[in-house]
Design an enzyme around this catalytic site. Structure first.
Site, PDB file in Angstrom:
ATOM      1  N   SER A 152      50.822  61.455   0.685  1.00 36.63           N
ATOM      2  CA  SER A 152      50.409  61.247  -0.700  1.00 36.63           C
ATOM      3  C   SER A 152      50.809  59.840  -1.101  1.00 36.63           C
ATOM      4  CB  SER A 152      51.057  62.289  -1.615  1.00 36.63           C
ATOM      5  OG  SER A 152      52.433  62.328  -1.415  1.00 36.63           O
ATOM      6  N   GLY A 200      49.242  57.193  -1.220  1.00 38.07           N
ATOM      7  CA  GLY A 200      48.719  56.120  -0.368  1.00 38.07           C
ATOM      8  C   GLY A 200      49.519  55.871   0.899  1.00 38.07           C
ATOM      9  N   GLU A 220      39.621  64.196  -8.813  1.00 35.94           N
ATOM     10  CA  GLU A 220      39.336  62.769  -8.665  1.00 35.94           C
ATOM     11  C   GLU A 220      37.930  62.540  -8.127  1.00 35.94           C
ATOM     12  OE1 GLU A 220      42.374  60.672  -6.431  1.00 35.94           O
ATOM     13  OE2 GLU A 220      43.900  62.077  -7.149  1.00 35.94           O
ATOM     14  N   GLU A 233      39.364  63.967  -4.241  1.00 37.45           N
ATOM     15  CA  GLU A 233      40.422  64.944  -3.957  1.00 37.45           C
ATOM     16  C   GLU A 233      40.851  65.594  -5.263  1.00 37.45           C
ATOM     17  OE1 GLU A 233      44.174  63.457  -2.572  1.00 37.45           O
ATOM     18  OE2 GLU A 233      44.371  62.051  -4.196  1.00 37.45           O
ATOM     19  N   ASP A 266      49.152  62.163 -12.248  1.00 38.49           N
ATOM     20  CA  ASP A 266      49.887  61.007 -12.803  1.00 38.49           C
ATOM     21  C   ASP A 266      49.013  60.154 -13.729  1.00 38.49           C
ATOM     22  OD1 ASP A 266      48.470  59.924 -10.643  1.00 38.49           O
ATOM     23  OD2 ASP A 266      50.239  59.091  -9.637  1.00 38.49           O
ATOM     24  N   THR A 267      47.750  59.941 -13.363  1.00 42.17           N
ATOM     25  CA  THR A 267      46.885  59.134 -14.238  1.00 42.17           C
ATOM     26  C   THR A 267      46.688  59.796 -15.606  1.00 42.17           C
ATOM     27  OG1 THR A 267      44.853  60.182 -13.442  1.00 42.17           O
ATOM     28  CG2 THR A 267      45.605  58.231 -12.245  1.00 42.17           C
ATOM     29  N   ARG A 283      58.095  54.222  -9.464  1.00 43.58           N
ATOM     30  CA  ARG A 283      57.690  54.328 -10.870  1.00 43.58           C
ATOM     31  C   ARG A 283      58.866  54.863 -11.692  1.00 43.58           C
ATOM     32  NH1 ARG A 283      52.505  57.248 -10.786  1.00 43.58           N
ATOM     33  NH2 ARG A 283      53.689  59.165 -10.754  1.00 43.58           N
TER      34      ARG A 283
HETATM   35  N1  LIG Z   1      36.590  56.471   0.678  1.00 41.49           N
HETATM   36  C1  LIG Z   1      37.129  55.609  -0.199  1.00 41.49           C
HETATM   37  N2  LIG Z   1      36.437  54.526  -0.625  1.00 41.49           N
HETATM   38  C2  LIG Z   1      36.985  53.642  -1.492  1.00 41.49           C
HETATM   39  N3  LIG Z   1      38.227  53.763  -2.001  1.00 41.49           N
HETATM   40  C3  LIG Z   1      38.971  54.820  -1.627  1.00 41.49           C
HETATM   41  C4  LIG Z   1      38.469  55.792  -0.705  1.00 41.49           C
HETATM   42  N4  LIG Z   1      39.442  56.722  -0.521  1.00 41.49           N
HETATM   43  C5  LIG Z   1      40.490  56.341  -1.280  1.00 41.49           C
HETATM   44  N5  LIG Z   1      40.229  55.210  -1.949  1.00 41.49           N
HETATM   45  C6  LIG Z   1      41.132  54.525  -2.889  1.00 41.49           C
HETATM   46  O1  LIG Z   1      42.470  54.873  -2.589  1.00 41.49           O
HETATM   47  C7  LIG Z   1      43.053  55.643  -3.663  1.00 41.49           C
HETATM   48  C8  LIG Z   1      43.993  56.719  -3.115  1.00 41.49           C
HETATM   49  O2  LIG Z   1      43.264  57.587  -2.274  1.00 41.49           O
HETATM   50  P1  LIG Z   1      43.437  59.174  -2.381  1.00 41.49           P
HETATM   51  O3  LIG Z   1      42.537  59.786  -1.398  1.00 41.49           O
HETATM   52  O4  LIG Z   1      43.287  59.589  -3.793  1.00 41.49           O
HETATM   53  O5  LIG Z   1      44.947  59.336  -1.868  1.00 41.49           O
HETATM   54  P2  LIG Z   1      46.287  59.849  -2.589  1.00 41.49           P
HETATM   55  O6  LIG Z   1      46.385  61.289  -2.216  1.00 41.49           O
HETATM   56  O7  LIG Z   1      47.355  59.025  -1.975  1.00 41.49           O
HETATM   57  O8  LIG Z   1      46.104  59.660  -4.067  1.00 41.49           O
HETATM   58  C9  LIG Z   1      41.863  56.192  -4.424  1.00 41.49           C
HETATM   59  O9  LIG Z   1      42.215  56.501  -5.760  1.00 41.49           O
HETATM   60  C10 LIG Z   1      40.881  55.027  -4.303  1.00 41.49           C
HETATM   61  O10 LIG Z   1      41.214  53.980  -5.211  1.00 41.49           O
HETATM   62 MG   LIG Z   2      44.500  60.394  -5.265  1.00 41.53          MG
END
Ligand SMILES: Nc1ncnc2c1ncn2[C@@H]1O[C@H](COP(=O)(O)OP(=O)(O)O)[C@@H](O)[C@H]1O
Ligand SMILES: [Mg+2]
Length: 381
Positions: free
Chosen positions: A148, A150, A256, A268, A275-276, A352
């Site tokens: 999670s 990132g 999301e 997802e 958090d947002t 954070r």
């Molecule tokens: N396929 C994608 N194309 C473009 N940006 C992406 C993609 N997947 C993730 N991101 C960017 O990375 C962020 C974090 O990815 P996410 O899958 O939501 O992981 P986490 O579970 O860490 O939040 C997203 O909010 C987006 O900004």
């Molecule tokens: Mg996310």
């Protein structure tokens, strides 16, 4: 009076505890370290790793909660599946917690429901990853299936980046499954969180969409409402309804989406406050935490109202403990600005620590200006 066992005690849990206690619930807050934000406001606290099966079972057996409310992803969710069968209630459902702990499981559910996602594949070796990335087409996004914020996530622009992306993903992986998801890079116009509330009785409700910007895998600022064409908003709501209905149970979900010029793409979801969504502490009549508390306690939600609002995070810069904060007075000197300091006992780079909130005109620039005034200090830095 409902007795709640909260699994994870960060800043989102802290606000949930406040909301739930205002409605008469009692809360036992659990996390892997003492003095976690939600523990500071709960009735009792318990320190153990949520991934420790025996400790998690023991806490549930000891406290006999009416509701088990997960606040984080990294929980031994097999225990939740078991105790749900024994008659305990898990929010929203043990299956939801189990599916969302792993990116591949929830993604497969979405696809099975016919929900539009980015093109994606899974890989368990660097060679697999190369083949799948080439099939999808560069650039691609690579994420460990268990991670999670990132962690382990990167963008491979060309085939030359694949080995580094694989190594980075393996280093950022949680758990024992060496598996990544590789996704088509979506050139979105904006991305949103659609807070979706499932009630015990009553229809599923949607908050106005929240726009946000992510850096290093964590959100930096968010605003509400994100303007959307009505037909795109309707698409997002319909997809959120489909997925959350399949997961079932009561509570709030942060769903999301990526939004392009003419399309909404599911990314997802979190079966809990997002958090947002902290922006809703200032923008809505009922924050996402109030909504979660009402939904899980089976209380009515007659109306969700929102004004323009924004949130911006305050991050620590180094490793330290017992942080202090400067600039709070300067931040609060502006009307319609508020601050939440989470009370985390230690800092590390980019952790954070607080969030600044603003509402009304230019809420986003005012929230960001307020956040920029607040500095985190520890003895070590
Ligand atoms: N396929 C994608 N194309 C473009 N940006 C992406 C993609 N997947 C993730 N991101 C960017 O990375 C962020 C974090 O990815 P996410 O899958 O939501 O992981 P986490 O579970 O860490 O939040 C997203 O909010 C987006 O900004
Ligand atoms: Mg996310």
């Amino acid at each position: 009076m409902k007795n709640i066992l909260l699994l994870g005690s960060g800043e989102l849990g802290k606000e949930f505890v406040i909301s739930a206690k205002r409605l008469g619930a009692t809360v036992i807050a659990c996390d892997s370290y003492a003095g976690a934000p939600a523990m500071q406001v709960a009735d009792q606290s318990c320190v153990f790793s949520m991934l420790d099966e025996a400790a998690l079972r023991a806490a549930i057996a000891e406290h006999q909660p009416d509701l088990i409310v997960p606040e984080i992803e990294a929980i031994r969710t097999e225990v939740l599946l078991d105790v749900e069968r024994e008659g305990f209630e898990v929010i929203p459902t043990a299956r939801a917690a189990n599916l969302t702990m792993n990116r591949d499981r929830i993604r497969d559910v979405a696809v099975g429901l016919g929900v539009r996602t980015a093109k994606f594949a899974y890989a368990e070796t660097a060679a697999d990853l190369m083949r799948e990335a080439e099939a999808i087409g560069f650039p691609v996004v690579i994420k460990p299936v268990m991670s999670s914020s990132g962690k382990g996530q990167s963008v491979a622009k060309t085939a030359q980046d694949i080995q580094a992306s694989w190594d980075y993903a393996c280093a950022g992986m949680r758990g024992d499954r060496q598996k990544v998801i590789v996704e088509e890079f979506i050139h979105f116009e904006y991305e949103i969180t659609l807070l979706t509330v499932r009630q015990r009785s009553g229809p599923t409700l949607f908050c106005p969409p929240i726009g946000h910007v992510q850096e290093r895998g964590d959100y930096q600022y968010s605003w509400q409402p994100q303007g959307m064409r009505p037909e795109l908003l309707a698409q997002a709501q319909s997809m959120a309804d489909t997925v959350t209905a399949d997961l079932g149970g009561a509570g709030i979900f942060g769903v999301e989406f990526f939004v392009t010029a003419d399309e909404v793409i599911f990314s997802e979801l979190s079966p809990r406050p997002h958090d947002t969504g902290m922006v809703t502490m200032i923008s809505q009549n009922l924050s996402e935490f109030d909504l979660h508390a009402r939904a899980v306690l089976g209380l009515p939600i007659p109306k969700i109202e929102a004004v323009e609002g924004a949130s911006a995070v305050v991050l620590a810069t180094g490793n330290g403990s017992s942080p202090t904060y400067s600039g709070v007075s300067e931040a609060l000197s502006e009307a319609d600005v508020d601050v939440r300091i989470f009370g985390k006992p230690t800092t590390r780079p980019y952790r954070r620590m607080a969030v600044a909130l603003a509402k009304g005109q230019d809420a986003l620039s005012r929230a960001r200006a307020a956040a920029a005034k607040i500095k985190v200090h520890t003895e070590q830095n």
